[in-house]
Design a protein around this motif. Structure first.
Motif, short mmCIF file in Angstrom:
data_model
loop_
_atom_site.label_atom_id
_atom_site.label_comp_id
_atom_site.label_asym_id
_atom_site.label_seq_id
_atom_site.Cartn_x
_atom_site.Cartn_y
_atom_site.Cartn_z
N VAL A 94 0.83 -1.22 0.05
CA VAL A 94 -0.01 -0.21 0.00
C VAL A 94 0.94 1.15 0.11
O VAL A 94 0.60 2.23 -0.66
N LEU A 95 2.02 1.25 0.72
CA LEU A 95 2.70 2.24 0.72
C LEU A 95 3.41 2.61 -0.66
O LEU A 95 3.43 3.66 -1.21
N THR A 96 4.09 1.44 -1.09
CA THR A 96 4.37 1.48 -2.64
C THR A 96 3.39 2.08 -3.59
O THR A 96 3.62 3.00 -4.38
N TYR A 97 1.99 1.69 -3.47
CA TYR A 97 1.06 2.18 -4.22
C TYR A 97 0.95 3.58 -4.16
O TYR A 97 0.85 4.21 -4.94
N PHE A 98 0.83 4.13 -2.84
CA PHE A 98 0.73 5.37 -2.61
C PHE A 98 1.95 6.36 -3.19
O PHE A 98 1.55 7.55 -3.71
N PHE A 99 3.22 5.80 -2.95
CA PHE A 99 4.16 6.63 -3.59
C PHE A 99 4.30 6.56 -5.06
O PHE A 99 4.62 7.67 -5.65
N GLU A 100 3.93 5.46 -5.59
CA GLU A 100 3.75 5.31 -7.11
C GLU A 100 2.51 6.47 -7.73
O GLU A 100 2.91 7.15 -8.58
N PHE A 101 1.68 6.51 -6.86
CA PHE A 101 0.54 7.67 -7.43
C PHE A 101 1.11 9.15 -7.37
O PHE A 101 0.81 9.58 -8.29
N TRP A 102 1.62 9.41 -6.02
CA TRP A 102 2.13 10.59 -6.11
C TRP A 102 3.41 10.66 -6.90
O TRP A 102 3.60 11.71 -7.39
N TRP A 103 4.20 10.00 -7.09
CA TRP A 103 5.25 10.07 -8.14
C TRP A 103 4.87 10.34 -9.39
O TRP A 103 5.36 11.44 -10.06
N GLN A 104 3.71 10.16 -9.92
CA GLN A 104 3.05 10.24 -11.17
C GLN A 104 2.69 11.82 -11.19
O GLN A 104 2.61 12.51 -12.30
N GLU A 105 2.51 12.33 -9.97
CA GLU A 105 1.89 13.53 -9.97
C GLU A 105 3.24 14.64 -9.32
O GLU A 105 2.88 15.84 -9.30
N ARG A 106 4.44 14.02 -9.42
CA ARG A 106 5.39 14.81 -8.81
C ARG A 106 5.87 16.08 -9.57
O ARG A 106 6.11 16.97 -8.96
N GLN A 107 5.63 16.16 -10.88
CA GLN A 107 6.12 17.42 -11.45
C GLN A 107 4.97 18.68 -10.94
O GLN A 107 5.26 19.78 -10.57
N ARG A 108 3.54 18.33 -10.82
CA ARG A 108 2.70 19.32 -10.51
C ARG A 108 2.70 19.65 -8.93
O ARG A 108 2.77 20.65 -8.47
N VAL A 109 2.97 18.66 -8.17
CA VAL A 109 3.10 18.68 -6.61
C VAL A 109 4.26 19.44 -6.37
O VAL A 109 4.17 20.26 -5.50
N SER A 110 5.57 19.48 -6.98
CA SER A 110 6.58 20.00 -6.79
C SER A 110 6.46 21.50 -6.92
O SER A 110 6.98 22.18 -6.13
N ARG A 111 5.76 21.80 -8.08
CA ARG A 111 5.34 23.17 -8.17
C ARG A 111 4.58 23.83 -7.21
O ARG A 111 4.76 24.82 -6.75
#
Length: 187
Positions: free
Chosen positions: A86-103
């Protein structure tokens, strides 16, 4: 969905992309609706048909990303998953959003995402009743889920702002090991 509805959704996606492009160039406070509409190659009128202001546009992204995360969780069989999965899934989901999230993090806007998604924590618990979730009253469950969401949010804030963040699998392993050690100290 008819053609007009599809066009409205596409316009929202273009406006959202334009906002995130502009966040790379200038502070959020300086971005205007005109700039967003121009970047999206749409009229201000089209912008105002979809959103009241740029805050509503940002809120649209926050709601949409929260709904996508919740929908993705519903496709997982929680009974066959271990916590690290579940943690891996959580991080994979947000990894896909990393460009927007980092902004958003760089602009000090990521707390808005957290504020908008936190109320969904009880909904996540309802649709994803994993074996490690606590059993308790609605109030107790709500506070524990808020605590967990806040902790995960702080990890995202630290992780995704780095120039070279660890992989999602590495993050899941680090958190699993750390939480296991933390649990051992409480005994």
């Amino acid at each position: 969905m008819n053609g007009q509805e599809r066009l409205a959704e596409q316009s929202k996606a273009w406006l959202e992309a334009a906002l995130f492009d502009l966040l790379d160039e200038q502070p959020y406070a300086a971005i205007t609706v005109t700039e967003i509409a121009d970047r999206a190659q749409l009229s201000r009128r089209t912008f105002y048909r979809a959103f009241q202001d740029k805050d509503a546009l940002l809120g649209y992204y926050n709601q949409e990303v929260g709904q996508r995360y919740l929908a993705a969780l519903q496709r997982i069989d929680p009974q066959n998953m271990v916590f690290e999965d579940v943690l891996t899934y959580f991080f994979e989901f947000w990894w896909q959003e990393r460009q927007r999230v980092s902004r958003l993090i760089a602009q000090g806007l990521f707390d808005r995402t957290l504020a908008q998604i936190t109320p969904q924590a009880s909904e996540i618990y309802r649709v994803f009743p994993a074996p490690w979730h606590i059993a308790g009253s609605t109030v107790e469950t709500g506070y524990i889920m808020s605590f967990a969401v806040g902790g995960f949010w702080n990890v995202l804030n630290t992780w995704l702002v780095k120039p070279h963040p660890e992989s999602p699998a590495k993050m899941a392993a680090l958190l699993t090991a750390g939480l296991k050690r933390l649990g051992e100290t409480g005994e």
